[in-house]
Enzyme design. Structure first.
Site, short mmCIF file in Angstrom:
data_model
loop_
_atom_site.label_atom_id
_atom_site.label_comp_id
_atom_site.label_asym_id
_atom_site.label_seq_id
_atom_site.Cartn_x
_atom_site.Cartn_y
_atom_site.Cartn_z
N SER A 164 0.84 -1.19 0.00
CA SER A 164 0.00 0.00 0.00
C SER A 164 0.89 1.25 0.00
CB SER A 164 -0.94 -0.04 1.21
OG SER A 164 -2.01 0.84 1.05
N ASP A 222 -8.55 -5.58 -5.58
CA ASP A 222 -8.15 -4.45 -4.74
C ASP A 222 -8.43 -3.14 -5.46
OD1 ASP A 222 -6.94 -2.68 -3.01
OD2 ASP A 222 -4.89 -3.29 -3.50
N HIS A 237 -5.79 -6.77 -1.42
CA HIS A 237 -4.76 -5.82 -1.00
C HIS A 237 -3.52 -6.52 -0.43
CE1 HIS A 237 -3.79 -1.65 -0.52
NE2 HIS A 237 -3.65 -1.71 0.79
#
Length: 514
Positions: free
Chosen positions: A196, A446, A471
């Site tokens: 991320s 995601d 994710h």
């Protein structure tokens, strides 16, 4: 004579390491089809992964410079980091591991122990590589607070002004350099990891500090989610598609619920009734607060739509979106939409059934610093389309966005700064000319994958894309329920990292031979 002896020993050690590494076969890498980030409402599981694996590490602190880009006489602060030498010191090769690799996870916008406990992949491959593992914490998060406390660090725009990605990367560069010097491990190659926002930092650091690290695995890193690089509706379209693919009636119920909330909220005592209906701990001040709460749940569900039970954000069942839609669709005809929606969202917020009421201001990981980052340089324009989205239709309005930031922090965002600093437009051409050794991994479930790199940019900047991935699932601990594609993807990542390290040692041997 003394210098010559040292050079001979160093060359011998590097040769032995290379022989060891070259004995590990690298098979062909299978071909692949072409952060809102973590935020409120998450429960903190401090030291274990979702499958109850405990990781051993020491907690230490590094005296860090507050401003790397001036020579002002500013106070330093203590940067927390986690370190594990288990495999580096005791793994195969004994003393040779003084030249073994160092794996560094680039800390995200939260408590570093939380990220360490949810990055099982790193811990699992450490023994294979004989690697040292380090998790430095991002400034202004967790315990790494400038000015001595969170209260002082977050006091105003002046104290928050050093919370930037550029300063964080400089932290990591200084920290890694000092760590290697203190361990007499200057010859050890460094590989970066991140998921991320942490994945963005890992990729950017490889580009900005190529002499510090030999490569980076950037998982679910939306480095293209800026300016006009990708369509602004991409994020919410992907979330919506994740729900639509499970159930069209579920998708439609959620889409209709927003208007129902507005209608209910305008009634006499409507906000009070909504507070009771959704079991909130404090009375609603506006329907927008409730909508944001629901919006967050749906977005996070899309992010963590893993094929096995997890508790990264919340304790959740396998395939949680399927379970949410099953719950929404299970009610008989005539049941109100809001009742169905509450039952569905409770899969996310209260799957364990232990929550009595919901706190809309909950921030257990201390990630509110992201609000500052989003109001300064992390401007990620998003909108919601009328036809494809299950969310209320709206267009990104920069003027309103700026006004909100001025109101909250007294500062104006710089929406073009990130692409000026790190690039983004015409990424293929620019990275082909000066970048190397980066893995961009993305799962198409995601919603952040819409701002990710989904195609190979060169022979050494590789995109691994999974149709069913969520994710940064590849960074999570392995489980018996991992699908075959995930097992193969991790193998591909390991092989690429091995090739980087082998090439590094070959260059070192060539250097000592001259």
């Amino acid at each position: 004579m003394m210098m010559s002896s040292k050079r001979y020993i160093s060359k011998l050690l590097l040769s032995l390491i290379l022989i060891f590494l070259l004995s590990i076969p690298i098979t062909a890498i299978p071909s692949r089809s072409p952060s809102r980030f973590l935020g409120n409402f998450a429960k903190h599981h401090k030291t274990t992964d979702t499958i109850n694996k405990t990781y051993r590490y020491d907690i230490r602190y590094f005296t860090q410079t507050l401003d790397h880009f001036s020579f002002s006489n500013l106070p330093t602060f203590q940067q927390r980091y986690l370190i594990s030498t288990d495999h580096w010191l005791s793994g195969g090769g004994g003393g040779l591991n003084r030249f073994g690799p160092i794996f560094v996870y680039c800390g995200n916008e939260g408590d570093i122990e939380w990220f360490a406990s949810n990055t099982g992949f790193l811990w699992e491959i450490a023994s294979t590589f004989g690697a040292l593992i380090v998790f430095p914490e991002h400034r202004y998060y967790g315990e790494s607070m400038p000015y001595g406390s969170r209260e002082k660090a977050y006091k105003n725009a002046n104290s928050l002004s050093y919370l930037t990605a550029e300063q964080a990367l400089a932290d990591y560069a200084v920290f890694i350099t000092d760590l290697k010097r203190n361990l007499s491990a200057e010859a050890s190659p460094v590989v970066l990891f991140g998921g991320s926002y942490g994945g963005m930092l890992a990729a950017w650091m490889r580009l900005k500090y190529p002499h510090i690290a030999i490569g980076a695995l950037a998982s679910s890193a939306p480095i293209l989610q800026f300016e006009d690089i990708v369509p602004t509706e991409t994020f919410y379209d992907i979330v919506s598609n994740d729900f639509r693919r499970e159930s069209l009636s579920c998708f439609d119920a959620i889409k209709k619920s927003w208007e129902e909330i507005e209608v209910e909220g305008k009634k006499e005592n409507g906000l009070l009734q909504l507070t009771k209906k959704f079991h909130l701990c404090q009375s609603l001040n506006s329907t927008e607060d409730l909508s944001d709460w629901l919006d967050s749940a749906y977005s996070y569900l899309a992010m963590v739509d893993y094929p096995y039970p997890s508790s990264f954000l919340m304790p959740l069942p396998a395939n949680p979106i399927k379970e949410v839609c099953r719950k929404i669709d299970s009610y008989p005809e005539g049941t109100s939409i809001l009742e169905r929606v509450f039952a569905g969202v409770s899969i996310y917020y209260n799957y364990t059934g232990t929550v009595d009421c919901f706190d809309l201001a909950d921030d257990p990981h201390g990630m509110s610093g992201w609000d500052w980052q989003a109001c300064t340089e992390m401007v990620m324009p998003m909108s919601s389309s009328r036809n494809n989205s299950m969310f209320p239709t709206y267009n990104f309005n920069y003027t309103s966005y700026q006004e909100q930031c001025v109101k909250e922090f007294g500062i104006k965002p710089r929406p073009r700064w990130i692409t000026t600093e790190f690039g983004g437009h015409d990424m293929r051409t620019s990275l082909k000319m000066f970048g190397s050794n980066i893995i961009f991994s993305n799962g198409l479930l995601d919603p952040w994958s819409g701002g990710g790199v989904l195609q190979n940019l060169s022979e050494t900047i590789v995109a691994l894309v999974s149709k069913e991935g969520a994710h940064h699932i590849d960074l999570r601990a392995s489980t018996d329920d991992d699908p075959d594609w995930l097992v193969e993807q991790r193998k591909s990542e390991i092989k690429l990292i091995k090739s980087w390290i082998k090439n590094y040692y070959q260059e070192k041997i060539g250097h000592f031979s001259t």
